[in-house]
Design a protein around this motif. Structure first.
Motif, PDB file in Angstrom:
ATOM      1  N   GLY A   1     -20.450  22.554 -42.025  1.00 35.93           N
ATOM      2  CA  GLY A   1     -20.384  21.455 -42.973  1.00 35.93           C
ATOM      3  C   GLY A   1     -18.985  20.967 -43.235  1.00 35.93           C
ATOM      4  O   GLY A   1     -18.782  19.836 -43.685  1.00 35.93           O
ATOM      5  N   HIS A   2     -17.977  21.791 -42.942  1.00 40.18           N
ATOM      6  CA  HIS A   2     -16.591  21.421 -43.226  1.00 40.18           C
ATOM      7  C   HIS A   2     -16.019  20.421 -42.231  1.00 40.18           C
ATOM      8  O   HIS A   2     -14.872  19.999 -42.381  1.00 40.18           O
ATOM      9  N   ALA A   3     -16.784  20.046 -41.222  1.00 45.34           N
ATOM     10  CA  ALA A   3     -16.283  19.106 -40.219  1.00 45.34           C
ATOM     11  C   ALA A   3     -16.500  17.661 -40.640  1.00 45.34           C
ATOM     12  O   ALA A   3     -16.616  16.784 -39.778  1.00 45.34           O
ATOM     13  N   GLY A   4     -16.519  17.389 -41.928  1.00 43.58           N
ATOM     14  CA  GLY A   4     -16.715  16.023 -42.405  1.00 43.58           C
ATOM     15  C   GLY A   4     -15.718  15.030 -41.833  1.00 43.58           C
ATOM     16  O   GLY A   4     -16.108  13.933 -41.400  1.00 43.58           O
ATOM     17  N   PRO A   5     -14.408  15.342 -41.800  1.00 42.75           N
ATOM     18  CA  PRO A   5     -13.464  14.394 -41.209  1.00 42.75           C
ATOM     19  C   PRO A   5     -13.791  14.061 -39.756  1.00 42.75           C
ATOM     20  O   PRO A   5     -13.605  12.922 -39.317  1.00 42.75           O
TER      21      PRO A   5
ATOM     22  N   ARG B   1      -7.792   1.563 -42.550  1.00 41.52           N
ATOM     23  CA  ARG B   1      -7.078   1.973 -43.758  1.00 41.52           C
ATOM     24  C   ARG B   1      -8.044   2.554 -44.792  1.00 41.52           C
ATOM     25  O   ARG B   1      -7.739   3.540 -45.467  1.00 41.52           O
ATOM     26  N   ALA B   2      -9.220   1.929 -44.914  1.00 41.99           N
ATOM     27  CA  ALA B   2     -10.202   2.418 -45.886  1.00 41.99           C
ATOM     28  C   ALA B   2     -10.704   3.812 -45.508  1.00 41.99           C
ATOM     29  O   ALA B   2     -10.973   4.647 -46.370  1.00 41.99           O
ATOM     30  N   LEU B   3     -10.814   4.053 -44.201  1.00 42.43           N
ATOM     31  CA  LEU B   3     -11.265   5.375 -43.746  1.00 42.43           C
ATOM     32  C   LEU B   3     -10.303   6.457 -44.193  1.00 42.43           C
ATOM     33  O   LEU B   3     -10.714   7.478 -44.752  1.00 42.43           O
ATOM     34  N   ILE B   4      -9.000   6.259 -43.970  1.00 44.56           N
ATOM     35  CA  ILE B   4      -8.047   7.327 -44.270  1.00 44.56           C
ATOM     36  C   ILE B   4      -7.681   7.377 -45.749  1.00 44.56           C
ATOM     37  O   ILE B   4      -7.560   8.458 -46.329  1.00 44.56           O
TER      38      ILE B   4
ATOM     39  N   HIS C   1      -6.384  12.814 -34.596  1.00 41.69           N
ATOM     40  CA  HIS C   1      -5.474  12.038 -35.433  1.00 41.69           C
ATOM     41  C   HIS C   1      -6.198  11.500 -36.660  1.00 41.69           C
ATOM     42  O   HIS C   1      -5.682  11.595 -37.788  1.00 41.69           O
ATOM     43  N   LEU C   2      -7.376  10.939 -36.461  1.00 38.36           N
ATOM     44  CA  LEU C   2      -8.118  10.398 -37.604  1.00 38.36           C
ATOM     45  C   LEU C   2      -8.519  11.505 -38.576  1.00 38.36           C
ATOM     46  O   LEU C   2      -8.521  11.301 -39.795  1.00 38.36           O
ATOM     47  N   SER C   3      -8.856  12.688 -38.073  1.00 36.94           N
ATOM     48  CA  SER C   3      -9.231  13.797 -38.956  1.00 36.94           C
ATOM     49  C   SER C   3      -8.046  14.211 -39.822  1.00 36.94           C
ATOM     50  O   SER C   3      -8.170  14.377 -41.046  1.00 36.94           O
ATOM     51  N   ALA C   4      -6.877  14.381 -39.204  1.00 39.35           N
ATOM     52  CA  ALA C   4      -5.692  14.775 -39.965  1.00 39.35           C
ATOM     53  C   ALA C   4      -5.240  13.655 -40.894  1.00 39.35           C
ATOM     54  O   ALA C   4      -4.837  13.906 -42.043  1.00 39.35           O
ATOM     55  N   ALA C   5      -5.311  12.401 -40.415  1.00 46.31           N
ATOM     56  CA  ALA C   5      -4.884  11.267 -41.237  1.00 46.31           C
ATOM     57  C   ALA C   5      -5.749  11.133 -42.487  1.00 46.31           C
ATOM     58  O   ALA C   5      -5.253  10.768 -43.561  1.00 46.31           O
ATOM     59  N   GLN C   6      -7.038  11.433 -42.372  1.00 54.92           N
ATOM     60  CA  GLN C   6      -7.904  11.355 -43.548  1.00 54.92           C
ATOM     61  C   GLN C   6      -7.472  12.352 -44.617  1.00 54.92           C
ATOM     62  O   GLN C   6      -7.555  12.076 -45.811  1.00 54.92           O
ATOM     63  N   LEU C   7      -7.012  13.499 -44.191  1.00 56.83           N
ATOM     64  CA  LEU C   7      -6.587  14.512 -45.155  1.00 56.83           C
ATOM     65  C   LEU C   7      -5.292  14.122 -45.851  1.00 56.83           C
ATOM     66  O   LEU C   7      -5.106  14.445 -47.035  1.00 56.83           O
ATOM     67  N   TYR C   8      -4.406  13.414 -45.154  1.00 62.09           N
ATOM     68  CA  TYR C   8      -3.039  13.277 -45.654  1.00 62.09           C
ATOM     69  C   TYR C   8      -2.563  11.853 -45.949  1.00 62.09           C
ATOM     70  O   TYR C   8      -1.684  11.680 -46.797  1.00 62.09           O
ATOM     71  N   LEU C   9      -3.065  10.842 -45.253  1.00 63.41           N
ATOM     72  CA  LEU C   9      -2.445   9.524 -45.342  1.00 63.41           C
ATOM     73  C   LEU C   9      -3.174   8.571 -46.293  1.00 63.41           C
ATOM     74  O   LEU C   9      -4.384   8.664 -46.487  1.00 63.41           O
ATOM     75  N   THR C  10      -2.390   7.654 -46.841  1.00 61.14           N
ATOM     76  CA  THR C  10      -2.942   6.523 -47.599  1.00 61.14           C
ATOM     77  C   THR C  10      -2.743   5.220 -46.844  1.00 61.14           C
ATOM     78  O   THR C  10      -3.424   4.230 -47.118  1.00 61.14           O
ATOM     79  N   ASP C  11      -1.801   5.196 -45.898  1.00 59.94           N
ATOM     80  CA  ASP C  11      -1.496   3.984 -45.143  1.00 59.94           C
ATOM     81  C   ASP C  11      -0.787   4.376 -43.849  1.00 59.94           C
ATOM     82  O   ASP C  11      -0.579   5.557 -43.577  1.00 59.94           O
ATOM     83  N   ASN C  12      -0.420   3.336 -43.064  1.00 60.22           N
ATOM     84  CA  ASN C  12       0.289   3.547 -41.797  1.00 60.22           C
ATOM     85  C   ASN C  12      -0.556   4.376 -40.828  1.00 60.22           C
ATOM     86  O   ASN C  12      -0.084   5.366 -40.251  1.00 60.22           O
ATOM     87  N   PRO C  13      -1.832   4.001 -40.606  1.00 59.84           N
ATOM     88  CA  PRO C  13      -2.737   4.845 -39.807  1.00 59.84           C
ATOM     89  C   PRO C  13      -2.340   4.971 -38.340  1.00 59.84           C
ATOM     90  O   PRO C  13      -2.677   5.975 -37.708  1.00 59.84           O
ATOM     91  N   ARG C  14      -1.615   3.976 -37.778  1.00 57.64           N
ATOM     92  CA  ARG C  14      -1.222   4.038 -36.363  1.00 57.64           C
ATOM     93  C   ARG C  14       0.188   4.605 -36.199  1.00 57.64           C
ATOM     94  O   ARG C  14       0.677   4.727 -35.079  1.00 57.64           O
ATOM     95  N   LEU C  15       0.847   4.915 -37.316  1.00 56.97           N
ATOM     96  CA  LEU C  15       2.272   5.258 -37.273  1.00 56.97           C
ATOM     97  C   LEU C  15       3.055   4.150 -36.568  1.00 56.97           C
ATOM     98  O   LEU C  15       3.921   4.394 -35.711  1.00 56.97           O
ATOM     99  N   ALA C  16       2.725   2.917 -36.916  1.00 58.90           N
ATOM    100  CA  ALA C  16       3.414   1.770 -36.324  1.00 58.90           C
ATOM    101  C   ALA C  16       4.866   1.710 -36.742  1.00 58.90           C
ATOM    102  O   ALA C  16       5.679   1.026 -36.107  1.00 58.90           O
ATOM    103  N   ARG C  17       5.191   2.386 -37.791  1.00 57.25           N
ATOM    104  CA  ARG C  17       6.571   2.523 -38.255  1.00 57.25           C
ATOM    105  C   ARG C  17       6.772   3.980 -38.642  1.00 57.25           C
ATOM    106  O   ARG C  17       5.807   4.741 -38.777  1.00 57.25           O
ATOM    107  N   PRO C  18       8.011   4.404 -38.833  1.00 56.35           N
ATOM    108  CA  PRO C  18       8.238   5.801 -39.237  1.00 56.35           C
ATOM    109  C   PRO C  18       7.501   6.133 -40.535  1.00 56.35           C
ATOM    110  O   PRO C  18       7.398   5.300 -41.436  1.00 56.35           O
ATOM    111  N   LEU C  19       6.986   7.356 -40.596  1.00 59.12           N
ATOM    112  CA  LEU C  19       6.215   7.784 -41.765  1.00 59.12           C
ATOM    113  C   LEU C  19       7.097   7.840 -43.011  1.00 59.12           C
ATOM    114  O   LEU C  19       8.255   8.279 -42.958  1.00 59.12           O
ATOM    115  N   ARG C  20       6.565   7.373 -44.116  1.00 56.03           N
ATOM    116  CA  ARG C  20       7.257   7.442 -45.399  1.00 56.03           C
ATOM    117  C   ARG C  20       6.475   8.352 -46.339  1.00 56.03           C
ATOM    118  O   ARG C  20       5.265   8.525 -46.198  1.00 56.03           O
ATOM    119  N   THR C  21       7.192   8.869 -47.342  1.00 55.15           N
ATOM    120  CA  THR C  21       6.491   9.730 -48.309  1.00 55.15           C
ATOM    121  C   THR C  21       5.429   8.951 -49.066  1.00 55.15           C
ATOM    122  O   THR C  21       4.412   9.525 -49.471  1.00 55.15           O
TER     123      THR C  21
END
Length: 720
Positions: free
Chosen positions: A115-119, A146-149, A51-71
């Protein structure tokens, strides 16, 4: 590779006998970890890493999906690499409990070949509590999460790939090949250490990896070593298409590794309890590196990008090169991709994995490794300076004396005897000296050994050393980042370059490695060019005692003339010094400068000829012991200051300089100082055909007669 390859190894032969006394009982530790940590904790840790690996690629906020994802939670331009993360995360999740339950006094290190396994590495560092992004250390927090992702790929802090700026990283991935050899180097003379290199199936196609499987046989009887447990991430794809391993059947893969002398343990990751049993089986089979018999190798056939989206809007993703980087290109604007991203992230159930404070839940924390102790290692005392007769065996004496103090290794590509190194009284190689006919493996061992705090030396032919150029450039980057992150103080990387092209055949003439190293303008690089055997031995002693440098010593293996030792202290301390016995006092008409033993031999003879033919000419002779000091101080931290440079070379006097390298490299160093006119630099030039050593010197303008004639010409031009 087929996804049906799942084995528990019940058909495998019984494990080998008990390991040697003093070798950690890794099998018992694996059993303890399996009893103490439930399967669901390992699964939760794997999901958290994914989850953290994918979230780093795509998210700016809402790291726990505590609410529905927004664009607005999605990044404008997703960047990074996803494909290799799931299998890497799978191994990290399984190795965490084993690290925590390792035998007392032992050490378990993971080495990233990809080397590509940075996330993955960043996510792992966050879960371990060692990554601090907001300054609110120690521990976990929602601002940190939040800073991580949101900050990925952290271009000014960590970067998006594997680098030593990420806590826990000891090898900069992406070198394509040396990870297995580096892992082997890390466990030499360290029986307490287990290293697990994660090797991509694309890396198996490199010469360095291919040779490393066999290379362990060269270490038989060479000391008490730790163990290496290679893990092949057989995910089926390279960056642009299927790997060669993917075209092999399971039977062929088994035969391949069995033929190399390993016991392959294969699994696809679908059965987590089964993989834990297989991992415990592998730990039971561990043997010290260099010990005869079959050593285990794990082949994980998990598909690249596993657990990610399989298909979006009719476009297939799984099993294609699309999984290598960001499988979803623009989910912020593409509705189908946005829905796929929301479902993808939700599949990991992140609310079960992280608290509202950003902390890993108790379930995840059960599978995390504990703090790694720092094992005691042998000290590296400064070897005594060389002394005695001025012959090549002095260098051998320095090596033997350093080896006698422990925590030292010499690696050579089958060239110890050819390079006239006398390492024992009976001529046989001592246990601390290892030969294998592969430059890259020697460098990998050297790199792994020094990266774990021990001194080492690679001795090789000048013509073959350039094979390692790419590895060295990559390691310079690694060292630079390590130093920038406060991880300095490591032993220097040391190369002894001999069997010089000046005395060798046409095919064995190539001083290109040091040219490439100087062109990097990296302040860690030093290219030593001593004038005689005494100076070479003393320089080598200083290299082996140093830290935080990448050193190259160029010296002829055959005895040559010796020069007065008085100026050498300045040569070693400052990199260059005047030789009073060959020059005049006062303002010179001409400056002669040598670098290296062959140029010193020829230019000093030219100086003698010149003083006889032009006794009225005032000459200053100086020798350069480190070519790196010629560069500008703004780029080279150990360079001669402008004042010191002017004191040696003056500012208005022509200089004839003889070097053992390509002359253009030295001209570039001088040009960076603004010296483009008054220096005439001569060095190696390809003769275009086989020739004798004497003719080679003539063709390159480096014989005493040609140098003397060039000096006369420069004097005439000055008086015009």
């Amino acid at each position: 590779m087929a996804r049906t390859v799942v084995t528990s190894r019940i058909d495998s032969p019984a494990p080998p006998g008990p390991p040697p006394s003093g070798f950690p009982n890794w099998g018992h530790a694996a059993d303890q970890a399996a009893e103490a940590v439930p399967d669901r904790a390992v699964d939760a840790c794997w999901r958290a890493l994914n989850h953290l690996s994918a979230a780093q690629l795509y998210l700016t906020d809402n790291p726990r999906l505590a609410r529905p994802l927004r664009t607005t939670d999605v990044k404008e331009a997703p960047r990074g690499h996803w494909g290799v993360c799931p299998p890497v995360n799978y191994l990290l999740a399984h190795l965490g409990p084993l690290t925590a339950w390792r035998p007392t006094g032992s050490e378990l290190l993971v080495l990233h070949g990809a080397g590509h396994a940075g996330p993955s590495a960043l996510a792992h560092a966050y879960l371990n509590g060692t990554l601090h992004l907001t300054g609110q250390a120690p521990g976990w927090s929602m601002p940190e999460l939040r800073a991580l992702i949101s900050g990925f790929p952290h271009p000014e802090r960590f970067g998006g790939e594997i680098t030593p700026l990420i806590p826990g990283v000891r090898h900069t991935g992406g070198q394509l090949g040396p990870a297995l050899a580096v892992a082997q180097g890390m466990v030499l003379d360290a029986s307490y250490r287990l290293v697990v290199p994660l090797i991509g199936d694309g890396e198996l196609e490199t010469g360095a990896t291919a040779a490393a499987w066999l290379a362990r046989r060269a270490l038989a009887g060479s000391g008490d070593h730790g163990a290496v447990l290679p893990v092949v991430l057989a995910n089926g794809l390279k960056m642009g298409g299927p790997s060669l391993l993917a075209g092999m059947t399971a039977c062929e893969v088994r035969s391949y590794f069995t033929g190399l002398g390993y016991e392959p343990l294969m699994h696809d990751g679908a059965d987590l309890p089964g993989f834990r049993r297989l991992l415990s089986d592998a730990f039971t089979r561990l043997r010290p590196l260099g010990e005869p018999g079959r050593h285990p190798v794990i082949v994980l056939t998990m598909p690249k990008g596993h657990t990610g989206p399989k298909k979006v809007a009719g476009r297939r993703i799984a099993g294609t090169p699309a999984v290598h980087k960001t499988p979803l290109k623009d989910p912020r604007r593409n509705d189908a991709e946005f829905a796929a991203l929301a479902a993808w992230l939700a599949s990991y159930r992140p609310a079960e994995l992280f608290t509202t404070q950003g902390r890993p839940t108790d379930l995840v924390r059960q599978a995390l490794p504990g703090p790694s102790p720092q094992p005691e290692t042998a000290g590296t005392p400064v070897p005594p300076a060389a002394h005695g007769p001025q012959t090549w065996p002095l260098t051998s004496t320095v090596i033997r004396e350093r080896a006698a103090n422990g925590a030292f290794r010499l690696f050579s590509p089958d060239e110890i005897a050819s390079n006239r190194l006398e390492l024992s009284t009976d001529g046989s190689p001592p246990p601390w000296a290892v030969e294998i006919l592969n430059e890259e493996i020697c460098h990998g061992w050297l790199q792994g050994y020094t990266e774990t705090g021990r001194d080492a030396l690679l001795a090789t032919y000048e013509a073959f050393a350039p094979v390692n150029t790419s590895l060295l450039v990559q390691h310079l980057k690694h060292r630079s980042l390590s130093y920038a992150s406060g991880q300095g103080g490591l032993p220097s990387v040391n190369y002894l370059i001999t069997s010089l092209g000046w005395r060798n055949t046409y095919t064995h003439q190539n001083p290109g490695l040091v040219s490439s190293m100087l062109e990097t303008e990296d302040g860690f690089v030093h290219v030593y060019t001593p004038a005689d055997a005494m100076r070479a031995a003393a320089t080598l002693a200083a290299m082996l005692a140093g830290r935080d440098r990448v050193n190259f010593l160029i010296t002829d293996k055959r005895p040559g003339p010796s020069f007065p030792p008085d100026p050498f202290r300045d040569e070693l301390t400052h990199g260059a010094a005047v030789w009073p016995h060959l020059g005049h006092h006062g303002r010179p008409d001409l400056i002669l400068a040598s670098a290296g033993d062959v140029p010193a031999r020829e230019l000093s003879a030219a100086c003698t000829l010149l003083r006889k033919s032009h006794p009225e000419t005032k000459i200053r002779y100086l020798h350069v012991n480190d070519l790196a000091v010629l560069g500008p101080p703004s780029r080279w931290p150990y360079a001669l200051s402008e004042r010191a440079f002017a004191h040696l070379f003056r500012t208005d006097t022509p200089v004839l300089m003889a070097v053992p390298t390509h002359p253009g490299t030295v001209r570039a160093l001088l040009a960076a100082r603004g010296e483009t006119g008054r220096f005439h630099v001569v060095g190696y030039r390809d003769p275009g055909r086989p020739t004798t050593p004497e003719s080679l010197l003539e063709r390159c303008g480096l014989s005493a007669d040609v140098l003397s004639a060039q000096a006369v010409l420069m004097l005439k031009e000055r008086t015009r």
